[in-house]
Design a protein around this motif. Structure first.
Motif, PDB file in Angstrom:
ATOM      1  N   ARG A 123       6.463  12.539   4.611  1.00 51.36           N
ATOM      2  CA  ARG A 123       6.254  13.628   3.647  1.00 51.36           C
ATOM      3  C   ARG A 123       7.125  13.440   2.421  1.00 51.36           C
ATOM      4  O   ARG A 123       7.909  14.313   2.035  1.00 51.36           O
ATOM      5  N   GLU A 124       6.998  12.265   1.846  1.00 46.77           N
ATOM      6  CA  GLU A 124       7.840  11.930   0.702  1.00 46.77           C
ATOM      7  C   GLU A 124       7.102  10.831  -0.047  1.00 46.77           C
ATOM      8  O   GLU A 124       6.561   9.923   0.582  1.00 46.77           O
ATOM      9  N   ARG A 125       7.056  10.944  -1.365  1.00 42.27           N
ATOM     10  CA  ARG A 125       6.329   9.953  -2.159  1.00 42.27           C
ATOM     11  C   ARG A 125       7.092   8.632  -2.163  1.00 42.27           C
ATOM     12  O   ARG A 125       8.227   8.584  -2.636  1.00 42.27           O
ATOM     13  N   LEU A 126       6.497   7.564  -1.686  1.00 41.49           N
ATOM     14  CA  LEU A 126       7.189   6.273  -1.676  1.00 41.49           C
ATOM     15  C   LEU A 126       6.458   5.280  -2.568  1.00 41.49           C
ATOM     16  O   LEU A 126       5.230   5.302  -2.658  1.00 41.49           O
ATOM     17  N   SER A 127       7.238   4.429  -3.220  1.00 41.01           N
ATOM     18  CA  SER A 127       6.605   3.392  -4.040  1.00 41.01           C
ATOM     19  C   SER A 127       6.154   2.252  -3.133  1.00 41.01           C
ATOM     20  O   SER A 127       6.512   2.197  -1.966  1.00 41.01           O
ATOM     21  N   SER A 128       5.386   1.326  -3.676  1.00 40.86           N
ATOM     22  CA  SER A 128       4.845   0.245  -2.860  1.00 40.86           C
ATOM     23  C   SER A 128       5.709  -1.010  -2.928  1.00 40.86           C
ATOM     24  O   SER A 128       5.254  -2.094  -2.628  1.00 40.86           O
ATOM     25  N   LEU A 143      -3.781  -4.838   5.542  1.00 42.82           N
ATOM     26  CA  LEU A 143      -3.405  -3.711   4.680  1.00 42.82           C
ATOM     27  C   LEU A 143      -2.598  -4.164   3.463  1.00 42.82           C
ATOM     28  O   LEU A 143      -1.728  -5.018   3.575  1.00 42.82           O
ATOM     29  N   LYS A 144      -2.895  -3.565   2.312  1.00 44.52           N
ATOM     30  CA  LYS A 144      -2.133  -3.842   1.092  1.00 44.52           C
ATOM     31  C   LYS A 144      -0.874  -2.995   1.105  1.00 44.52           C
ATOM     32  O   LYS A 144      -0.810  -1.956   1.769  1.00 44.52           O
ATOM     33  N   LYS A 145       0.105  -3.426   0.313  1.00 48.25           N
ATOM     34  CA  LYS A 145       1.369  -2.681   0.295  1.00 48.25           C
ATOM     35  C   LYS A 145       1.164  -1.244  -0.181  1.00 48.25           C
ATOM     36  O   LYS A 145       1.847  -0.322   0.270  1.00 48.25           O
ATOM     37  N   GLU A 146       0.193  -1.039  -1.054  1.00 49.48           N
ATOM     38  CA  GLU A 146      -0.094   0.329  -1.516  1.00 49.48           C
ATOM     39  C   GLU A 146      -0.577   1.194  -0.349  1.00 49.48           C
ATOM     40  O   GLU A 146      -0.222   2.367  -0.251  1.00 49.48           O
ATOM     41  N   GLU A 147      -1.380   0.591   0.516  1.00 48.72           N
ATOM     42  CA  GLU A 147      -1.866   1.347   1.678  1.00 48.72           C
ATOM     43  C   GLU A 147      -0.716   1.664   2.630  1.00 48.72           C
ATOM     44  O   GLU A 147      -0.647   2.755   3.192  1.00 48.72           O
ATOM     45  N   ILE A 154       0.631   5.275   3.879  1.00 47.17           N
ATOM     46  CA  ILE A 154       0.794   5.618   5.301  1.00 47.17           C
ATOM     47  C   ILE A 154       2.212   6.143   5.563  1.00 47.17           C
ATOM     48  O   ILE A 154       2.400   7.168   6.215  1.00 47.17           O
ATOM     49  N   PHE A 155       3.217   5.453   5.012  1.00 45.78           N
ATOM     50  CA  PHE A 155       4.608   5.883   5.185  1.00 45.78           C
ATOM     51  C   PHE A 155       4.856   7.225   4.492  1.00 45.78           C
ATOM     52  O   PHE A 155       5.551   8.093   5.012  1.00 45.78           O
ATOM     53  N   SER A 156       4.292   7.373   3.311  1.00 42.38           N
ATOM     54  CA  SER A 156       4.497   8.608   2.550  1.00 42.38           C
ATOM     55  C   SER A 156       4.012   9.806   3.344  1.00 42.38           C
ATOM     56  O   SER A 156       4.667  10.848   3.393  1.00 42.38           O
ATOM     57  N   GLN A 157       2.849   9.650   3.961  1.00 44.91           N
ATOM     58  CA  GLN A 157       2.294  10.752   4.753  1.00 44.91           C
ATOM     59  C   GLN A 157       3.182  11.069   5.938  1.00 44.91           C
ATOM     60  O   GLN A 157       3.430  12.234   6.246  1.00 44.91           O
ATOM     61  N   GLU A 158       3.685  10.030   6.597  1.00 45.09           N
ATOM     62  CA  GLU A 158       4.510  10.224   7.778  1.00 45.09           C
ATOM     63  C   GLU A 158       5.825  10.918   7.410  1.00 45.09           C
ATOM     64  O   GLU A 158       6.286  11.796   8.110  1.00 45.09           O
ATOM     65  N   ALA A 196       7.519 -10.329   7.946  1.00 49.44           N
ATOM     66  CA  ALA A 196       6.540 -10.644   6.892  1.00 49.44           C
ATOM     67  C   ALA A 196       5.307  -9.792   7.159  1.00 49.44           C
ATOM     68  O   ALA A 196       4.196 -10.168   6.848  1.00 49.44           O
ATOM     69  N   ASP A 197       5.555  -8.618   7.745  1.00 50.10           N
ATOM     70  CA  ASP A 197       4.431  -7.808   8.201  1.00 50.10           C
ATOM     71  C   ASP A 197       3.703  -7.065   7.083  1.00 50.10           C
ATOM     72  O   ASP A 197       2.610  -6.562   7.288  1.00 50.10           O
ATOM     73  N   ILE A 198       4.324  -6.939   5.915  1.00 45.33           N
ATOM     74  CA  ILE A 198       3.600  -6.326   4.793  1.00 45.33           C
ATOM     75  C   ILE A 198       3.220  -7.434   3.809  1.00 45.33           C
ATOM     76  O   ILE A 198       4.081  -8.091   3.234  1.00 45.33           O
ATOM     77  N   GLU A 199       1.960  -7.628   3.681  1.00 39.67           N
ATOM     78  CA  GLU A 199       1.398  -8.642   2.775  1.00 39.67           C
ATOM     79  C   GLU A 199       2.059 -10.011   2.939  1.00 39.67           C
ATOM     80  O   GLU A 199       2.124 -10.787   1.988  1.00 39.67           O
TER      81      GLU A 199
END
Lengths: 707, 185
Positions: free
Chosen positions: A168-173, A154-158, A162-166, B157-160
């Motif tokens: 309910r808050e817009r999070l940056s990557s 998974l990319k940091k954006e993904e 996933i965190f944002s949905q959990e 190091a679990d994210i990328e």
């Protein structure tokens, strides 16, 4: 291969994020792993780990009993069972009795194996994975794609999504910010949880100790904050003595994450005080689930030596292309195939076992010294035994088994020069009979095979004779390589004989699990090759050499031919090693100095890893006036793998593409290798793309420049 | 002290901070300075917890809490969860990995090294051993139910695969090594 599995492979190969992440990791891993092992005798260490774990695997029941006695004396409760269902019931009952509403978990692959989370959630209990990667996977409803780094795909954006949905808050990557979010979010859960579930990396029978190896600190919280601790431990985690913990802890972090030691190692022996002064309730579940059966199998017992470092995934040329969602089940990669075949049943491993290309890289790095490729071939043998061979396979092997018919077919094919056999059939024949030219050109079948051309060669009569084993590819596709071999050996004053009744070395049959066919090939060849009074049997194909030298002995182990197989083994030598000796003995010299020719060298899997030869060809090329420039990942498989490239053409093509690119990066117009199958793959690749790089067998390059 | 030097190199390589003092008094001076610099005061999120340890023998705990309001010697779950700094004394150090080893069976010892953002770890310089096998030979786990080996701060190091410090446990590990007291002349 089923259509859905084919589609999974296709999707994975098209997923640039996945391949990018895994490939970058695999490249970095090799370097950082080597650094972590600096100053350590890896061979000695892994011999020790294998001894400890192998010894324990031989007495699992006894160690389980000792562990139980020791830790129960300290006040823990042990539940040993063969049944995943009973584990789920045990934990559900416990949760019910204690009024547990929320559970925090640190990583436990055994719990994934028994699908524990689903069962707990169904009972209305909140279960929270607390390892960051596992939590990401849990939130996204996926399954881990790597045993050590579950969310590597998974990319940091993904992850931000996933965190944002959990939350309910817009999070940056931003990664540190995402980690901070996880810390804050999880902290409350740790403090509120009624029960903590962990796995264990090691369980020590002598003392009743559980050893947990973690980096994030979640393992310490799970075992400290809730009042009840349940540890789910696969039976294979047992070792006999406390002092044996050290070698495993020396190997595991180095192999898993290239660390000298993980941030936290926790050793728990019995219940410990809770924060309210009470004593923790400690339940330890020893999960058998086919481990004892595996331990009883003389071949597969060594699979239980695994310490779950995942280094076999990290060095695998196939894993880094498709990842663990395709290549594995709960356990992924090479070792995953083996554990799946046992824990989940042979049938479940049927598709994934076919992904192994048998390059042997994992065997080189396994800190528990497990012969992973060897065991995967054993799985193929069991599959072939259980399910029988397809008609195509049977027809093909009945031909390969009969040298006259086989060679007759090859000669006929040379005249036809058109594929005249059906797909399912040619898949099991030497692959130059195939018309699958998608990603590479294939050589035409030689109009005159080596065995016929050989008779025309005029050789000096010196009385010092060596026998040449050509193998199918040199005999019927690249006779010029065979001629180069004869030229070089003649220059050294050796007379070459070609025993006519030699046939396929049996590798294609062996790697498909058709061991009887391979044994038949071995017997025929032993008979043919031992007829001649010769100093040595030389082959210019590393796979053939490996079979003559090692595999014939194995496959004829329980037959009367065993002694003869050993005799052939002791005579067999690969081309480069023999020539190196001739040069050292002053029997071959460089021809008069001409200009140096730049070349790069590709290490073939069987030559480098089965025969241990990699210096010799480089040194010979240098002596003969070639300037060798090393390519990146010179010893990485080219993607050929015999019939692998026909069964998994898309994967083979991707691996080849990397190889071609690494060769091009050196800027040399010439690449040398010691294996005719690699020549087929790499030359075919360059030919297809219309490249100008020349692809040669080392013998051809030496024939021109030694005297 | 080749063992100390190796320990320091390895510990710093995994992002621990290492300080060394010739006496307890000087170490205490550093700790008080450190607590001040980190803005320790008596409220949730900014207090400090100090678990019982031999180092404290000879110091007046009451006096210390007067000097540093917000420093607590009674470690509870709630207090540790709200502490910025946790202080404890470790039993051994391992030179070849920069590791701290402690019998953490007593729950206060675990709380102060698990929950706060900063773990300040005291270690007698003379307790640094060469490696893991050396310490395992000294320990009988039946006598020490919860052994903690700590090598640097909490990490992931679990994210990328990007190394990130401080996911669940301490963000900083500050090691204060104390040399043995010299005999009074």
């Amino acid at each position: 291969m089923t259509r859905p599995f084919k589609q999974d492979i296709h999707n994975a190969l098209e997923n640039a994020n996945l391949a990018g992440a895994l490939t970058r990791f695999s490249e970095a891993y090799v370097v950082s792993r080597a650094k972590a092992y600096e100053g350590i005798d890896f061979e000695a260490l892994r011999a020790r780990v294998a001894e400890i774990k192998g010894g324990a695997a031989g007495r699992l029941q006894e160690l389980a009993a000792e562990f139980t006695e020791k830790v129960e004396a300290k006040g823990a409760r042990v539940f040993r069972t063969d049944s995943p269902e009973k584990v789920r019931d045990y934990i559900l009952n416990l949760a019910r009795e204690r009024g547990v509403r929320s559970i925090v978990k640190s990583k436990s692959m055994a719990s994934e194996e028994i699908h524990l989370n689903a069962a707990l959630q169904k009972a209305g209990i909140e279960v929270r994975e607390t390892d960051l990667g596992e939590w990401i996977i849990q939130l996204s409803g996926q399954r881990p794609s790597h045993m050590v780094m579950p969310a590597i795909h998974l990319k940091k954006e993904e992850v931000a999504e996933i965190f944002s949905q959990e939350l309910r808050e817009r999070l940056s990557s931003d990664i540190p910010r995402l980690v901070q979010v996880a810390r804050t979010e999880m902290r409350q859960k740790f403090l509120e949880a009624d029960l903590g579930i962990s796995g264990a990396n090691i369980a020590v029978a002598e003392t009743g100790t559980l050893v947990l190896v973690t980096n994030e600190g979640n393992g310490r919280m799970v075992t400290t904050l809730p009042k009840i601790h349940v540890a789910i431990v696969g039976l294979e985690k047992l070792i006999a003595r406390f002092e044996e913990v050290a070698p495993i802890l020396q190997a595991l972090p180095r192999s898993a994450t290239a660390q000298l030691l993980t941030s936290y190692v926790t050793m728990i022996t019995g219940p410990v005080p809770n924060t309210d002064g009470s004593l923790k309730e400690l339940h330890i579940i020893l999960l058998d689930s086919r481990r004892t059966a595996m331990a009883r199998d003389p071949k597969f017992k060594q699979g239980l030596q695994c310490i779950r470092c995942a280094s076999c995934l990290n060095v695998c040329p196939v894993f880094r292309l498709v990842g663990g969602h395709v290549f594995g089940h709960t356990y992924t990669g090479g070792i995953g195939v083996i554990l799946t075949a046992w824990f989940n049943g042979l049938k479940k491993s049927e598709e994934i076992q076919g992904l192994c290309i048998q390059c042997g890289r994992c065997r080189e790095v396994c800190p528990a010294r497990i012969d992973i490729p060897g065991l995967i071939v054993e799985i193929r043998r069991n599959l072939a035994r259980e399910e029988g061979q397809s008609l195509g396979q049977k027809a093909a092997y009945s031909i390969v088994n009969n040298r006259r018919v086989f060679h007759g077919l090859l000669r006929a094919a040379a005249i036809a020069q058109k594929p005249f056999v059906k797909d399912g059939f040619i898949r099991h024949l030497p692959l130059f009979l195939s018309d699958m030219t998608g990603f590479r050109s294939l050589p035409a079948i030689a109009a005159v095979p080596f065995r016929d051309r050989f008779r025309e060669i005029r050789q000096p009569v010196t009385g010092e004779r060596v026998a040449f084993f050509a193998g199918c590819l040199i005999d019927f596709a690249y006779p010029e390589i065979g001629e180069a071999v004869v030229t070089v050996l003649n220059k050294a004053g050796l007379e070459v004989v070609f025993p006519d009744r030699q046939t396929c070395c049996g590798a294609p049959a062996h790697y498909s699990g058709a061991f009887e066919v391979a044994a038949h090939n071995a017997a025929d060849n032993i008979d043919a090759l031992l007829q001649e009074e010769v100093r040595a049997v030389v082959s210019a194909c590393p796979t053939c050499t490996a079979f003559l030298k090692y595999e014939f002995v194995n496959s004829l182990e329980e037959t009367g031919l065993n002694r003869k197989a050993r005799e052939l083994s002791s005579r067999t030598v690969d081309f480069s090693s023999l020539v190196q000796k001739l040069v050292e003995g002053g029997r071959l010299r460089p021809a008069e100095i001409r200009e140096t020719i730049p070349v790069t060298y590709h290490d073939s899997c069987h030559l480098k890893r089965t025969l241990g030869i990699f210096q010799e060809p480089r040194s010979l090329l240098a002596k003969a006036g070639y300037a060798v420039t090393e390519m990146f990942e010179a010893d990485m498989c080219c993607g050929m793998g015999g019939s692998y490239s026909l069964k998994n053409p898309a994967i083979s093509a991707h691996i080849l593409e990397r190889k071609l690119n690494n060769i091009r990066q050196t800027g040399t117009p010439l690449v040398a290798m010691d294996c005719p199958a690699c020549v087929l793959q790499i030359r075919g690749g360059f030919d297809k793309e219309g490249g100008t790089v020349r692809v040669k067998h080392t013998a051809e390059l030496l024939a021109e420049r030694l005297r | 002290m080749p063992l100390f030097n190796a320990f320091k190199t390895r510990a710093e390589a995994v992002s621990s901070e290492v300080h060394r003092f010739p006496s307890k008094m000087e170490a205490m001076g550093f700790i008080l300075e450190f607590l001040k610099k980190e803005g320790i005061e008596d409220s949730v999120g900014t207090c400090a917890c100090w678990a019982p340890c031999p180092f404290l023998e000879g110091f007046d705990a009451k006096r210390l809490t007067e000097i540093v309001p917000g420093l607590h010697f009674e470690v509870t779950r709630q207090r540790a969860a709200g502490a910025k700094i946790g202080i404890s004394q470790m039993d051994w150090g391992l030179a070849d990995t920069g590791t701290l080893v402690q019998d953490a069976t007593a729950v206060e010892q675990r709380l102060v090294s698990t929950l706060p953002e900063i773990h300040l770890a005291l270690l007698e310089t003379g307790k640094i051993l060469p490696d893991l096998p050396a310490v395992l030979r000294l320990i009988d786990p039946r006598e020490a139910s919860y052994l903690a080996l700590i090598t640097g701060p909490s990490r992931t190091a679990d994210i990328e695969r990007v190394l990130t410090i401080g996911v669940h446990g301490p963000v900083r590990v500050v090691i204060v090594c104390i040399d043995p007291e010299k005999e009074a002349a």
